[in-house]
Design a protein around this motif. Structure first.
Motif, PDB file in Angstrom:
ATOM      1  N   GLN A  33       1.128  -1.393  -0.062  1.00 34.00           N
ATOM      2  CA  GLN A  33      -0.436  -0.123   0.314  1.00 34.00           C
ATOM      3  C   GLN A  33       1.139   1.342   0.129  1.00 34.00           C
ATOM      4  O   GLN A  33       1.688   1.463   0.524  1.00 34.00           O
ATOM      5  CB  GLN A  33      -0.814   0.183   1.266  1.00 34.00           C
ATOM      6  N   TRP A  34       1.193   2.301  -1.063  1.00 35.77           N
ATOM      7  CA  TRP A  34       0.621   1.616  -2.175  1.00 35.77           C
ATOM      8  C   TRP A  34       1.705   2.177  -3.332  1.00 35.77           C
ATOM      9  O   TRP A  34       2.167   3.286  -3.857  1.00 35.77           O
ATOM     10  CB  TRP A  34      -0.358   2.684  -2.251  1.00 35.77           C
ATOM     11  N   TRP A  35       2.521   1.254  -2.978  1.00 34.14           N
ATOM     12  CA  TRP A  35       3.718   1.433  -4.330  1.00 34.14           C
ATOM     13  C   TRP A  35       4.171  -0.149  -4.625  1.00 34.14           C
ATOM     14  O   TRP A  35       3.458  -1.101  -3.888  1.00 34.14           O
ATOM     15  CB  TRP A  35       4.718   1.938  -3.490  1.00 34.14           C
ATOM     16  N   TRP A  36       4.641  -0.058  -5.600  1.00 34.03           N
ATOM     17  CA  TRP A  36       5.433  -1.140  -6.247  1.00 34.03           C
ATOM     18  C   TRP A  36       6.582  -1.790  -6.106  1.00 34.03           C
ATOM     19  O   TRP A  36       7.529  -1.180  -6.202  1.00 34.03           O
ATOM     20  CB  TRP A  36       5.370  -1.755  -7.652  1.00 34.03           C
ATOM     21  N   GLU A  37       7.069  -2.758  -5.762  1.00 35.16           N
ATOM     22  CA  GLU A  37       8.755  -3.420  -5.109  1.00 35.16           C
ATOM     23  C   GLU A  37       9.260  -3.769  -6.602  1.00 35.16           C
ATOM     24  O   GLU A  37       8.396  -5.316  -6.424  1.00 35.16           O
ATOM     25  CB  GLU A  37       9.106  -3.821  -3.913  1.00 35.16           C
ATOM     26  N   PHE A  38       9.855  -3.860  -7.206  1.00 28.85           N
ATOM     27  CA  PHE A  38      10.356  -4.755  -8.071  1.00 28.85           C
ATOM     28  C   PHE A  38      12.290  -6.079  -7.677  1.00 28.85           C
ATOM     29  O   PHE A  38      13.455  -4.917  -7.577  1.00 28.85           O
ATOM     30  CB  PHE A  38      10.785  -4.435  -9.647  1.00 28.85           C
ATOM     31  N   GLN A  39      12.227  -6.855  -7.577  1.00 35.96           N
ATOM     32  CA  GLN A  39      13.631  -7.745  -7.537  1.00 35.96           C
ATOM     33  C   GLN A  39      13.531  -8.542  -8.226  1.00 35.96           C
ATOM     34  O   GLN A  39      12.551  -9.044  -9.276  1.00 35.96           O
ATOM     35  CB  GLN A  39      13.114  -8.470  -6.339  1.00 35.96           C
ATOM     36  N   TYR A  40      14.927  -8.546  -8.627  1.00 33.76           N
ATOM     37  CA  TYR A  40      15.314  -9.411 -10.016  1.00 33.76           C
ATOM     38  C   TYR A  40      16.760 -10.237  -9.738  1.00 33.76           C
ATOM     39  O   TYR A  40      17.304 -10.063  -9.000  1.00 33.76           O
ATOM     40  CB  TYR A  40      16.616  -8.568 -11.144  1.00 33.76           C
ATOM     41  N   PRO A  41      16.333 -11.620  -9.333  1.00 37.28           N
ATOM     42  CA  PRO A  41      17.030 -12.458  -8.212  1.00 37.28           C
ATOM     43  C   PRO A  41      18.098 -12.594  -9.075  1.00 37.28           C
ATOM     44  O   PRO A  41      18.942 -12.887  -8.533  1.00 37.28           O
ATOM     45  CB  PRO A  41      16.278 -13.274  -8.318  1.00 37.28           C
TER      46      PRO A  41
ATOM     47  N   LEU B 282      19.799 -10.641 -11.080  1.00 37.15           N
ATOM     48  CA  LEU B 282      20.673 -10.342 -11.177  1.00 37.15           C
ATOM     49  C   LEU B 282      21.112  -8.859 -10.163  1.00 37.15           C
ATOM     50  O   LEU B 282      21.992  -9.254 -10.275  1.00 37.15           O
ATOM     51  CB  LEU B 282      20.177  -9.011 -12.844  1.00 37.15           C
ATOM     52  N   GLY B 283      20.556  -9.516  -9.304  1.00 36.32           N
ATOM     53  CA  GLY B 283      21.198  -8.778  -7.457  1.00 36.32           C
ATOM     54  C   GLY B 283      20.850  -7.585  -7.505  1.00 36.32           C
ATOM     55  O   GLY B 283      21.000  -6.578  -6.883  1.00 36.32           O
ATOM     56  N   VAL B 284      19.349  -7.163  -8.272  1.00 38.15           N
ATOM     57  CA  VAL B 284      18.627  -5.803  -8.685  1.00 38.15           C
ATOM     58  C   VAL B 284      17.975  -5.822  -7.633  1.00 38.15           C
ATOM     59  O   VAL B 284      17.060  -6.651  -7.855  1.00 38.15           O
ATOM     60  CB  VAL B 284      18.799  -5.105 -10.050  1.00 38.15           C
ATOM     61  N   SER B 285      17.470  -4.336  -7.275  1.00 43.11           N
ATOM     62  CA  SER B 285      16.462  -4.588  -6.956  1.00 43.11           C
ATOM     63  C   SER B 285      16.436  -2.836  -6.760  1.00 43.11           C
ATOM     64  O   SER B 285      16.796  -1.962  -6.914  1.00 43.11           O
ATOM     65  CB  SER B 285      15.925  -4.660  -5.283  1.00 43.11           C
ATOM     66  N   THR B 286      14.347  -2.654  -7.155  1.00 43.50           N
ATOM     67  CA  THR B 286      14.059  -0.882  -7.449  1.00 43.50           C
ATOM     68  C   THR B 286      12.767  -1.142  -7.034  1.00 43.50           C
ATOM     69  O   THR B 286      12.151  -2.082  -6.572  1.00 43.50           O
ATOM     70  CB  THR B 286      14.045  -0.518  -8.692  1.00 43.50           C
ATOM     71  N   ALA B 287      11.850   0.350  -7.331  1.00 46.62           N
ATOM     72  CA  ALA B 287      10.677   0.516  -7.000  1.00 46.62           C
ATOM     73  C   ALA B 287      10.058   0.909  -7.507  1.00 46.62           C
ATOM     74  O   ALA B 287      10.493   2.206  -8.770  1.00 46.62           O
ATOM     75  CB  ALA B 287      10.349   1.521  -5.155  1.00 46.62           C
ATOM     76  N   ASN B 288       8.332   1.226  -8.100  1.00 43.20           N
ATOM     77  CA  ASN B 288       8.025   1.234  -9.358  1.00 43.20           C
ATOM     78  C   ASN B 288       8.099   1.559 -10.709  1.00 43.20           C
ATOM     79  O   ASN B 288       7.482   2.588 -10.905  1.00 43.20           O
ATOM     80  CB  ASN B 288       7.478   3.141  -8.817  1.00 43.20           C
ATOM     81  N   GLU B 289       8.845   1.507 -10.391  1.00 40.22           N
ATOM     82  CA  GLU B 289      10.196   1.649 -12.406  1.00 40.22           C
ATOM     83  C   GLU B 289      10.264   0.200 -12.179  1.00 40.22           C
ATOM     84  O   GLU B 289      11.083  -0.029 -12.432  1.00 40.22           O
ATOM     85  CB  GLU B 289      11.006   2.711 -12.550  1.00 40.22           C
ATOM     86  N   LEU B 290       9.478  -0.592 -13.679  1.00 40.44           N
ATOM     87  CA  LEU B 290      10.011  -2.152 -14.048  1.00 40.44           C
ATOM     88  C   LEU B 290      10.565  -1.541 -16.033  1.00 40.44           C
ATOM     89  O   LEU B 290       9.707  -1.634 -16.406  1.00 40.44           O
ATOM     90  CB  LEU B 290       8.964  -3.145 -14.041  1.00 40.44           C
TER      91      LEU B 290
ATOM     92  N   SER C 296      23.039  -2.249 -19.667  1.00 40.24           N
ATOM     93  CA  SER C 296      23.606  -0.668 -18.508  1.00 40.24           C
ATOM     94  C   SER C 296      23.340  -0.724 -17.441  1.00 40.24           C
ATOM     95  O   SER C 296      23.765  -0.392 -16.918  1.00 40.24           O
ATOM     96  CB  SER C 296      23.825  -0.018 -19.540  1.00 40.24           C
ATOM     97  N   TRP C 297      21.717  -0.392 -17.365  1.00 38.82           N
ATOM     98  CA  TRP C 297      20.729   0.045 -16.662  1.00 38.82           C
ATOM     99  C   TRP C 297      20.895  -1.157 -15.143  1.00 38.82           C
ATOM    100  O   TRP C 297      20.830  -1.131 -13.823  1.00 38.82           O
ATOM    101  CB  TRP C 297      19.439  -0.199 -17.198  1.00 38.82           C
ATOM    102  N   SER C 298      20.624  -2.381 -15.461  1.00 41.81           N
ATOM    103  CA  SER C 298      21.226  -2.834 -14.025  1.00 41.81           C
ATOM    104  C   SER C 298      22.401  -2.722 -13.727  1.00 41.81           C
ATOM    105  O   SER C 298      22.802  -3.460 -12.823  1.00 41.81           O
ATOM    106  CB  SER C 298      20.264  -4.481 -14.770  1.00 41.81           C
ATOM    107  N   ASP C 299      23.498  -2.707 -14.293  1.00 38.56           N
ATOM    108  CA  ASP C 299      24.459  -2.721 -14.834  1.00 38.56           C
ATOM    109  C   ASP C 299      24.783  -1.615 -13.447  1.00 38.56           C
ATOM    110  O   ASP C 299      25.456  -1.735 -12.628  1.00 38.56           O
ATOM    111  CB  ASP C 299      25.963  -3.077 -15.305  1.00 38.56           C
ATOM    112  N   ASN C 300      24.067  -0.459 -13.557  1.00 32.23           N
ATOM    113  CA  ASN C 300      24.048   0.509 -13.014  1.00 32.23           C
ATOM    114  C   ASN C 300      23.629   0.456 -11.826  1.00 32.23           C
ATOM    115  O   ASN C 300      23.733   1.337 -10.938  1.00 32.23           O
ATOM    116  CB  ASN C 300      23.932   2.195 -13.407  1.00 32.23           C
ATOM    117  N   GLU C 301      22.479  -0.213 -11.833  1.00 33.39           N
ATOM    118  CA  GLU C 301      21.907  -0.667 -10.297  1.00 33.39           C
ATOM    119  C   GLU C 301      21.906  -1.576  -9.191  1.00 33.39           C
ATOM    120  O   GLU C 301      21.987  -0.614  -8.019  1.00 33.39           O
ATOM    121  CB  GLU C 301      20.073  -1.134 -10.833  1.00 33.39           C
ATOM    122  N   ARG C 302      23.460  -2.070  -9.873  1.00 29.46           N
ATOM    123  CA  ARG C 302      23.462  -3.312  -8.962  1.00 29.46           C
ATOM    124  C   ARG C 302      25.028  -2.177  -7.861  1.00 29.46           C
ATOM    125  O   ARG C 302      24.938  -2.519  -6.649  1.00 29.46           O
ATOM    126  CB  ARG C 302      24.515  -4.505  -9.467  1.00 29.46           C
TER     127      ARG C 302
END
Ligand code: CUA
Length: 370
Positions: free
Chosen positions: A154-162, A164-172, A251-257
């Motif tokens: 409530q009220w947002w989204w959690e995104f995990q990329y198991p 890739l070792g990356v996690s983020t929120a609200n922007e997939l 490149s995005w996931s490399d940077n997110e890590r």
């Protein structure tokens, strides 16, 4: 309570009656049809949340089912039924001096026919619905498939990329041309994951794991929305799906890590005797304030799990689950920090009563987290 005005007459009701009386004239009926046509023109494509402009194979299958087996058969049935109705109205209309028609009651063969025909149509639609559901059950086999674990809050989204070792929120972020295998969970109540241009809906239910897959054929930013009422800010539980080329996604996931923190390029340490920059002041405020009890910025002591992760917040396109767009001068971010409850009443982030100077510093720090 609604009641009629003084004297028993209601001006609103009178004018409505007048409008309906006017509509009985042909000119106004034409006007009404014109307005209806205008309304239907609103169904045009280019709408970010339309389901009739599919941008991937999953959404395409659902659209094909709707288009070929529901929409066009419904159009044919409509014109057939209305055609017979109009033909009967004109063919058998009463004329001056007509005798009383033969009085009948019921017509068994006719009634059986118009019961069987719709039943057959519905069975055909059911067959193709099951066929589409079976086809949608599993994503196509692909070495490029990306696994994403989605958790609704409530009220947002959690995104995990198991993987890739990356996690983020609200922007997939997703790569184009690859099936995205989504598992869905909820941290509190039932939510529904819905990216209208890419796939159907699937619920995120506490205590169980649901699955859905999707694929974007073209690069772009797709709007997405929680589709199950989940509390006062349900309508503002949105997110963005950013589909980019496989190279850009890598490149995005490399940077997110990459971790963010004191000593990293994002927050250089303050030289002895030097005045800390606005970003450094913000980092200190963030680390010493209430922020870190709810938010994570990997690489710092901020490890809160209640609110969205902010590790690469500066690179995101929106604020508060796509409630506000990010603007270049940071007006919306400062508005959010000044009083989140004014932007999204009921959200878990309270008004922290930050001073304007603190808001400037914290927003500069958050924007530096790229
Ligand atoms: Cu989450 Cu509606």
């Amino acid at each position: 309570m609604w009641h009629a005005g003084e004297g028993g007459s209601n001006p609103g009701q009178d004018s409505l009656t007048a409008i309906f009386m006017h509509l009985t004239t042909r000119r106004h009926a034409a006007l009404l049809f014109g307005l209806l046509a205008l309304l239907l023109a609103g169904c045009s494509t280019g709408n970010p949340q339309t389901t009739i402009d599919p941008q991937g194979p999953n959404a395409q299958m659902i659209y094909d089912l709707f288009n070929f087996w529901i929409f066009w058969p419904a159009v044919i049935v409509f014109f057939a039924v209305e055609g017979v109705l109009l033909w009967a109205v004109f063919r058998y209309r009463g004329r001056e001096g007509d005798p009383l028609p033969v009085q009948t009651h019921g017509n068994t063969p006719l009634e059986i026919t118009w019961t069987i025909i719709p039943a057959i149509i519905l069975i055909v639609i059911l067959y193709f619905t099951f066929q589409t559901q079976a086809a949608l059950a599993n994503p196509p086999e692909s070495r490029d498939a990306v696994n994403v674990r989605v958790i609704g809050h409530q009220w947002w989204w959690e995104f995990q990329y198991p993987d890739l070792g990356v996690s983020t929120a609200n922007e997939l972020h997703i790569p184009t041309g690859a099936p995205i295998k989504v598992t869905l969970e909820s941290a509190d109540v039932i939510h529904s994951f819905w990216v209208p241009l890419l796939a159907g809906k699937q619920d995120a239910i506490p205590g169980r794991v649901n699955r859905i897959w999707m694929q974007a054929d073209k690069e772009g930013t797709y709007f997405a929305q929680c589709a199950e009422f989940c509390g006062v800010q349900h309508a503002l539980m949105r997110f963005l799906v950013v589909a980019e080329s496989p190279g850009a996604f890598r490149s995005w996931s490399d940077n997110e890590r990459r971790l963010q923190g004191f000593g990293s390029a994002a927050v250089p340490t303050v030289a002895p005797g030097a005045q800390p920059s606005l970003v450094q002041q913000g980092a200190t405020l963030f680390a010493s304030g209430a922020c870190i009890t709810c938010h994570t910025v990997r690489g710092t002591q901020a490890a809160g799990k209640i609110g969205p992760e902010l590790t690469h917040f500066g690179s995101r396109k929106s604020i508060a689950a796509n409630t506000l767009p990010k603007d270049s001068d940071g007006v919306n971010l400062k508005r959010w920090l000044r009083n989140p409850q004014a932007v999204k009443p009921g959200a878990l982030m309270p008004n922290l009563n930050l001073s304007e100077a603190d808001i400037e510093a914290i927003s500069a720090y958050l924007e530096s987290l790229k």
